[in-house]
Design a protein around this motif. Structure first.
Motif, PDB file in Angstrom:
ATOM      1  N   SER A   1      58.895  22.756  47.044  1.00  0.00           N
ATOM      2  CA  SER A   1      57.493  22.898  47.424  1.00  0.00           C
ATOM      3  C   SER A   1      56.602  22.020  46.534  1.00  0.00           C
ATOM      4  O   SER A   1      55.718  21.310  47.035  1.00  0.00           O
ATOM      5  CB  SER A   1      57.083  24.370  47.312  1.00  0.00           C
ATOM      6  OG  SER A   1      55.749  24.517  47.687  1.00  0.00           O
TER       7      SER A   1
ATOM      8  N   ARG B   1      57.109  18.286  47.505  1.00  0.00           N
ATOM      9  CA  ARG B   1      56.424  17.908  48.746  1.00  0.00           C
ATOM     10  C   ARG B   1      54.907  17.905  48.580  1.00  0.00           C
ATOM     11  O   ARG B   1      54.223  17.043  49.099  1.00  0.00           O
ATOM     12  CB  ARG B   1      56.814  18.866  49.867  1.00  0.00           C
ATOM     13  CG  ARG B   1      58.174  18.567  50.387  1.00  0.00           C
ATOM     14  CD  ARG B   1      58.328  18.978  51.830  1.00  0.00           C
ATOM     15  NE  ARG B   1      59.625  18.512  52.252  1.00  0.00           N
ATOM     16  CZ  ARG B   1      60.768  19.087  51.881  1.00  0.00           C
ATOM     17  NH1 ARG B   1      60.763  20.125  51.103  1.00  0.00           N
ATOM     18  NH2 ARG B   1      61.920  18.600  52.298  1.00  0.00           N
TER      19      ARG B   1
ATOM     20  N   ASN C   1      60.320  23.222  54.563  1.00  0.00           N
ATOM     21  CA  ASN C   1      60.947  23.579  53.290  1.00  0.00           C
ATOM     22  C   ASN C   1      61.794  24.845  53.450  1.00  0.00           C
ATOM     23  O   ASN C   1      62.952  24.893  53.033  1.00  0.00           O
ATOM     24  CB  ASN C   1      59.823  23.831  52.272  1.00  0.00           C
ATOM     25  CG  ASN C   1      60.200  23.526  50.867  1.00  0.00           C
ATOM     26  OD1 ASN C   1      60.990  22.634  50.603  1.00  0.00           O
ATOM     27  ND2 ASN C   1      59.624  24.268  49.946  1.00  0.00           N
TER      28      ASN C   1
END
Length: 197
Positions: A85, A88, A188
């Motif tokens: 996370s 990204r 994700n």
């Protein structure tokens, strides 16, 4: 290079950012870069053979900033969910910032996408390495099922490539919506669930 040469080279790269922002790639010239960096042409050509080399240095510099921030925000202590996370989120925020700043440059790059991808392909090894670390940590903590060593590099490459595809949509075509962070988080979660089973 010694530290003085590194300093001068970095001054030129920093000045080139203004030039590429204001003129794009096609219209930018070595004269523009020399003027912006307050360096003579001979100094400029001592460090860079042509505009293409300056541009490559500029792209690598921007990329290295993102890699540095990513490295500082992934950790063995974090879950794979948090690591991916953070990866990204940093990448997306960086791309949105670049696409908002370098609009002329983007127009030029859309006409020569292969040039950009050749350049990025040569420098994304560090990104793949960071994701490999995240996978290794998750396996050690039994967050995901073990993956054969020979497949970890391929898995990291696949995760980076998936993000790169979104990067193309965002950076080159400005196809991002207000819920882009949520959409990336959804992807994700899908990937992590796949690795857990």
């Amino acid at each position: 290079m010694n530290s003085k040469e590194d300093f001068v080279k970095m001054q030129i790269i920093e000045a080139s950012k203004t030039v590429f922002r204001d003129h794009g790639y096609k219209k930018a010239t070595m004269d523009h870069i020399a003027k912006a960096s307050e360096k003579g042409r001979s100094t400029l050509y001592y460090y860079f053979k042509n505009k293409n080399e300056v541009f490559e240095a500029f792209v690598k510099n921007e990329y290295e900033k993102r890699i540095q921030e990513t490295s500082e925000n992934v950790s063995k202590e974090f879950s794979i969910e948090k690591n991916l996370s953070n990866y990204r989120k940093i990448k997306l925020e960086h791309l949105i910032s670049l696409s908002n700043t370098y609009t002329y440059l983007l127009t030029d790059l859309k006409e020569n996408i292969s040039f950009l991808y050749q350049l990025l392909d040569g420098i994304r090894t560090e990104e793949i390495s960071i994701i490999e670390d995240c996978i290794h940590w998750a396996i050690e903590k039994q967050e995901i099922k073990p993956v054969p060593k020979k497949d970890i590099n391929f898995l990291a490459l696949a995760l980076v490539t998936a993000t790169d595809s979104l990067e193309k949509e965002i950076f080159l075509y400005q196809r991002f919506s207000n819920d882009m962070f949520d959409r990336l988080e959804w992807i994700n979660q899908l990937m992590i669930k796949g690795l857990q089973h």
